[in-house]
Design a protein around this motif. Structure first.
Motif, PDB file in Angstrom:
ATOM      1  N   ARG A  85       0.851  -1.189   0.000  1.00 46.30           N
ATOM      2  CA  ARG A  85       0.000   0.000   0.000  1.00 46.30           C
ATOM      3  C   ARG A  85       0.884   1.234   0.000  1.00 46.30           C
ATOM      4  O   ARG A  85       2.035   1.191   0.441  1.00 46.30           O
ATOM      5  N   ALA A  86       0.315   2.322  -0.471  1.00 46.33           N
ATOM      6  CA  ALA A  86       1.067   3.573  -0.476  1.00 46.33           C
ATOM      7  C   ALA A  86       0.103   4.734  -0.308  1.00 46.33           C
ATOM      8  O   ALA A  86      -1.041   4.674  -0.769  1.00 46.33           O
ATOM      9  N   GLN A  87       0.561   5.764   0.377  1.00 44.00           N
ATOM     10  CA  GLN A  87      -0.183   7.013   0.489  1.00 44.00           C
ATOM     11  C   GLN A  87       0.424   7.987  -0.512  1.00 44.00           C
ATOM     12  O   GLN A  87       1.566   8.416  -0.372  1.00 44.00           O
ATOM     13  N   ILE A  88      -0.366   8.306  -1.533  1.00 45.45           N
ATOM     14  CA  ILE A  88       0.105   9.123  -2.645  1.00 45.45           C
ATOM     15  C   ILE A  88      -0.875  10.269  -2.850  1.00 45.45           C
ATOM     16  O   ILE A  88      -2.091  10.092  -2.737  1.00 45.45           O
ATOM     17  N   GLY A  89      -0.367  11.442  -3.146  1.00 48.34           N
ATOM     18  CA  GLY A  89      -1.242  12.575  -3.381  1.00 48.34           C
ATOM     19  C   GLY A  89      -0.636  13.571  -4.340  1.00 48.34           C
ATOM     20  O   GLY A  89       0.575  13.564  -4.600  1.00 48.34           O
ATOM     21  N   PRO A  90      -1.472  14.442  -4.903  1.00 46.98           N
ATOM     22  CA  PRO A  90      -0.973  15.484  -5.802  1.00 46.98           C
ATOM     23  C   PRO A  90      -0.036  16.439  -5.073  1.00 46.98           C
ATOM     24  O   PRO A  90      -0.209  16.713  -3.882  1.00 46.98           O
ATOM     25  N   TRP A  91       0.941  16.961  -5.798  1.00 40.02           N
ATOM     26  CA  TRP A  91       1.902  17.886  -5.210  1.00 40.02           C
ATOM     27  C   TRP A  91       2.131  19.109  -6.096  1.00 40.02           C
ATOM     28  O   TRP A  91       2.403  20.190  -5.607  1.00 40.02           O
ATOM     29  N   ARG A  92       2.025  18.913  -7.414  1.00 32.53           N
ATOM     30  CA  ARG A  92       2.231  20.018  -8.346  1.00 32.53           C
ATOM     31  C   ARG A  92       1.179  19.960  -9.453  1.00 32.53           C
ATOM     32  O   ARG A  92       0.650  18.897  -9.777  1.00 32.53           O
ATOM     33  N   SER A  93       0.899  21.110 -10.051  1.00 33.06           N
ATOM     34  CA  SER A  93      -0.004  21.168 -11.203  1.00 33.06           C
ATOM     35  C   SER A  93       0.772  20.757 -12.456  1.00 33.06           C
ATOM     36  O   SER A  93       2.004  20.886 -12.505  1.00 33.06           O
ATOM     37  N   PRO A  94       0.074  20.231 -13.498  1.00 32.60           N
ATOM     38  CA  PRO A  94      -1.365  19.960 -13.562  1.00 32.60           C
ATOM     39  C   PRO A  94      -1.724  18.675 -12.812  1.00 32.60           C
ATOM     40  O   PRO A  94      -1.204  17.598 -13.143  1.00 32.60           O
ATOM     41  N   VAL A  95      -2.590  18.813 -11.844  1.00 33.54           N
ATOM     42  CA  VAL A  95      -2.894  17.718 -10.924  1.00 33.54           C
ATOM     43  C   VAL A  95      -3.531  16.532 -11.628  1.00 33.54           C
ATOM     44  O   VAL A  95      -3.083  15.384 -11.508  1.00 33.54           O
ATOM     45  N   ILE A  96      -4.586  16.787 -12.381  1.00 37.20           N
ATOM     46  CA  ILE A  96      -5.361  15.688 -12.965  1.00 37.20           C
ATOM     47  C   ILE A  96      -4.536  14.930 -13.992  1.00 37.20           C
ATOM     48  O   ILE A  96      -4.556  13.691 -14.037  1.00 37.20           O
ATOM     49  N   LEU A  97      -3.767  15.635 -14.813  1.00 35.27           N
ATOM     50  CA  LEU A  97      -2.946  14.962 -15.814  1.00 35.27           C
ATOM     51  C   LEU A  97      -1.900  14.072 -15.155  1.00 35.27           C
ATOM     52  O   LEU A  97      -1.685  12.925 -15.570  1.00 35.27           O
ATOM     53  N   ARG A  98      -1.245  14.560 -14.109  1.00 34.77           N
ATOM     54  CA  ARG A  98      -0.219  13.763 -13.436  1.00 34.77           C
ATOM     55  C   ARG A  98      -0.825  12.492 -12.825  1.00 34.77           C
ATOM     56  O   ARG A  98      -0.252  11.402 -12.924  1.00 34.77           O
ATOM     57  N   CYS A  99      -1.991  12.633 -12.183  1.00 30.49           N
ATOM     58  CA  CYS A  99      -2.636  11.465 -11.574  1.00 30.49           C
ATOM     59  C   CYS A  99      -3.110  10.483 -12.637  1.00 30.49           C
ATOM     60  O   CYS A  99      -3.007   9.259 -12.454  1.00 30.49           O
ATOM     61  N   TRP A 100      -3.608  11.007 -13.755  1.00 31.86           N
ATOM     62  CA  TRP A 100      -4.068  10.126 -14.836  1.00 31.86           C
ATOM     63  C   TRP A 100      -2.905   9.328 -15.413  1.00 31.86           C
ATOM     64  O   TRP A 100      -3.016   8.124 -15.657  1.00 31.86           O
ATOM     65  N   LEU A 101      -1.778   9.990 -15.628  1.00 30.80           N
ATOM     66  CA  LEU A 101      -0.611   9.301 -16.176  1.00 30.80           C
ATOM     67  C   LEU A 101      -0.094   8.233 -15.210  1.00 30.80           C
ATOM     68  O   LEU A 101       0.308   7.138 -15.632  1.00 30.80           O
ATOM     69  N   ALA A 102      -0.107   8.541 -13.904  1.00 34.42           N
ATOM     70  CA  ALA A 102       0.308   7.540 -12.919  1.00 34.42           C
ATOM     71  C   ALA A 102      -0.649   6.349 -12.934  1.00 34.42           C
ATOM     72  O   ALA A 102      -0.226   5.190 -12.840  1.00 34.42           O
ATOM     73  N   GLY A 103      -1.947   6.621 -13.061  1.00 32.69           N
ATOM     74  CA  GLY A 103      -2.920   5.545 -13.161  1.00 32.69           C
ATOM     75  C   GLY A 103      -2.733   4.709 -14.417  1.00 32.69           C
ATOM     76  O   GLY A 103      -2.890   3.480 -14.398  1.00 32.69           O
ATOM     77  N   LEU A 104      -2.386   5.373 -15.525  1.00 34.01           N
ATOM     78  CA  LEU A 104      -2.138   4.651 -16.775  1.00 34.01           C
ATOM     79  C   LEU A 104      -0.958   3.698 -16.628  1.00 34.01           C
ATOM     80  O   LEU A 104      -1.015   2.536 -17.052  1.00 34.01           O
ATOM     81  N   LEU A 105       0.112   4.167 -16.005  1.00 36.98           N
ATOM     82  CA  LEU A 105       1.280   3.298 -15.806  1.00 36.98           C
ATOM     83  C   LEU A 105       0.934   2.136 -14.887  1.00 36.98           C
ATOM     84  O   LEU A 105       1.381   0.996 -15.100  1.00 36.98           O
ATOM     85  N   SER A 106       0.125   2.385 -13.860  1.00 38.09           N
ATOM     86  CA  SER A 106      -0.328   1.317 -12.969  1.00 38.09           C
ATOM     87  C   SER A 106      -1.080   0.246 -13.756  1.00 38.09           C
ATOM     88  O   SER A 106      -0.843  -0.958 -13.588  1.00 38.09           O
ATOM     89  N   ALA A 107      -1.987   0.697 -14.643  1.00 39.26           N
ATOM     90  CA  ALA A 107      -2.756  -0.254 -15.447  1.00 39.26           C
ATOM     91  C   ALA A 107      -1.848  -1.040 -16.389  1.00 39.26           C
ATOM     92  O   ALA A 107      -1.998  -2.259 -16.555  1.00 39.26           O
ATOM     93  N   LEU A 108      -0.873  -0.364 -17.003  1.00 37.91           N
ATOM     94  CA  LEU A 108       0.026  -1.044 -17.940  1.00 37.91           C
ATOM     95  C   LEU A 108       0.862  -2.108 -17.241  1.00 37.91           C
ATOM     96  O   LEU A 108       1.070  -3.207 -17.781  1.00 37.91           O
ATOM     97  N   VAL A 109       1.342  -1.819 -16.039  1.00 39.27           N
ATOM     98  CA  VAL A 109       2.128  -2.800 -15.297  1.00 39.27           C
ATOM     99  C   VAL A 109       1.250  -3.997 -14.919  1.00 39.27           C
ATOM    100  O   VAL A 109       1.674  -5.157 -15.036  1.00 39.27           O
ATOM    101  N   GLY A 110       0.019  -3.738 -14.481  1.00 35.81           N
ATOM    102  CA  GLY A 110      -0.886  -4.832 -14.140  1.00 35.81           C
ATOM    103  C   GLY A 110      -1.217  -5.699 -15.331  1.00 35.81           C
ATOM    104  O   GLY A 110      -1.184  -6.943 -15.258  1.00 35.81           O
ATOM    105  N   VAL A 111      -1.522  -5.067 -16.469  1.00 38.62           N
ATOM    106  CA  VAL A 111      -1.831  -5.824 -17.685  1.00 38.62           C
ATOM    107  C   VAL A 111      -0.615  -6.617 -18.137  1.00 38.62           C
ATOM    108  O   VAL A 111      -0.725  -7.773 -18.576  1.00 38.62           O
ATOM    109  N   ALA A 112       0.577  -6.024 -18.026  1.00 34.04           N
ATOM    110  CA  ALA A 112       1.801  -6.737 -18.407  1.00 34.04           C
ATOM    111  C   ALA A 112       1.993  -7.988 -17.560  1.00 34.04           C
ATOM    112  O   ALA A 112       2.421  -9.038 -18.068  1.00 34.04           O
ATOM    113  N   ALA A 113       1.677  -7.904 -16.262  1.00 39.24           N
ATOM    114  CA  ALA A 113       1.798  -9.071 -15.388  1.00 39.24           C
ATOM    115  C   ALA A 113       0.849 -10.180 -15.828  1.00 39.24           C
ATOM    116  O   ALA A 113       1.207 -11.372 -15.840  1.00 39.24           O
TER     117      ALA A 113
END
Length: 371
Positions: A85-113
């Motif tokens: 588990r991890a506690q992660i939060g926005p720190w710099r703008s653009p907030v939504i784009l950064r979180c979306w990209l992090a979510g995309l990488l999370s999905a790609l790693v899961g799908v790769a597994a």
């Protein structure tokens, strides 16, 4: 449902007698454990790459074995190594784009597994793995946001479509994070400055109000915090459903502290605070995460032995350093009520390592110094 389908499939495909079925079951278990770790690792990597703030990384479940800080990140190892588990939060703008990209990488790693598992699926172990991991990955891609959990699918599909006031609350998160970072360091004046700036730029948002309340709580002004929280909850139609359990839990904790400190009368506030605690659990807040609040309630009601048990559980399982210090202060006071000042001093020493500036920690220190 997905888990049941996977189990049936393992039994059907393993099909080489009891040994094959057992290996298939083992593969399914490994898939259930490793797939969430893979998506979480992807999210952590995305957070580092795309500029999100990682506050804490927790490996394992149950009781804490070891904990240390590296920079601004706290790493914790717990006794049962089956989760990440991890506690992660926005720190710099653009907030939504950064979180979306992090979510995309999370999905790609899961799908790769999952894809790797399918490529290796030539025996019962890997068949069990993919037949458990595949539906679990699909489940993770379903948009869902509940207390303590945000799915990868929510980051990918729901976050970009957020509407106000949730969108504004999300955009204000970097400033709110700086308030909590200052409080974590005990720099209350800096936290106040950040909270004032937040209020000027995003007035009336639930995130703004909770930051203001946190600063008040850090100064020991629980009564004013309770009044602000009640005012916020009076406009419940404007509060996102996911936030309501957190706010109710916050009201309960503030109410108990206000009663304990004698700032507000117990006969009027305690029933309201207890009802808020019950409603928070009904709305999905895990009860074990509220052990510290229940421990303080037990202490207020005179059940010191129960307070010791609950505050101990809260301190062992709490991930936030400030909340853990608060639970340890409750534990120290409960030990004092049991006439065990040695145990109280041990609990207080741990609290002082985390937040020596905390009002309840410093007040407990004063009580013990004259005990």
């Amino acid at each position: 449902m997905a888990g049941a389908v996977a189990v049936v499939a393992v039994e059907l495909i393993a099909g080489s007698g009891p040994a094959g079925a057992a290996i298939g079951w083992l593969g399914a278990l490994v898939g259930v454990i490793l797939l969430p770790m893979a998506t979480q690792l992807g999210l952590l990597l995305g957070s580092v790459v795309f500029g999100l703030r990682v506050r804490q990384v927790i490996f394992g479940a149950m009781r804490e074995v070891a904990s240390w800080r590296l920079g601004h990140v706290t790493f914790t190892i717990r006794s049962l190594p089956i989760t990440l588990r991890a506690q992660i939060g926005p720190w710099r703008s653009p907030v939504i784009l950064r979180c979306w990209l992090a979510g995309l990488l999370s999905a790609l790693v899961g799908v790769a597994a999952v894809v790797m598992g399918w490529l290796l699926a030539d025996g019962p172990f890997w068949r069990g793995f993919v037949l458990a991991a595949t539906p679990l990955m699909l489940y993770k891609l379903w948009p869902m946001r509940v207390p303590l959990t945000t799915s990868t699918g929510w980051l990918l599909f729901s976050l970009p479509r957020l509407k106000d006031p949730e969108r504004a609350d999300f955009l204000s998160a970097p400033l709110a994070a700086r308030v909590y970072e200052a409080l974590r360091k005990g720099d209350i004046d800096r936290a106040q400055e950040q909270a004032d700036e937040l209020a000027a730029r995003y007035p009336g948002l639930s995130g703004t109000v909770t930051c203001q309340i946190s600063v008040l709580e850090s100064r020991g002004d629980y009564a004013t915090g309770v009044m602000l929280m009640l005012k916020l909850l009076a406009n419940s139609d404007e509060i996102p459903p996911r936030k309501m359990p957190y706010l109710l839990a916050g009201l309960a904790g503030l109410g108990f502290k206000a009663v304990e400190a004698g700032q507000l009368p117990a006969e009027t506030l305690l029933p309201t605070a207890k009802k808020a605690l019950e409603d928070s659990i009904k709305l999905g807040y895990p009860e074990f995460e509220l052990s510290g609040a229940n421990g303080l309630l037990a202490l207020i009601e005179g059940d010191a032995d129960r307070a010791v048990r609950l505050a101990t559980t809260g301190a062992e399982f709490n991930h936030s350093p400030l909340s853990r210090a608060d639970d340890l202060a409750t534990l120290a006071r409960a030990h004092m009520a049991c006439h065990d000042n040695a145990a109280a001093r041990a609990a207080l020493a741990k609290a002082e390592e985390l937040a020596p500036w905390s009002p309840r920690v410093s007040e407990t220190r004063q009580r013990l110094s004259v005990a």
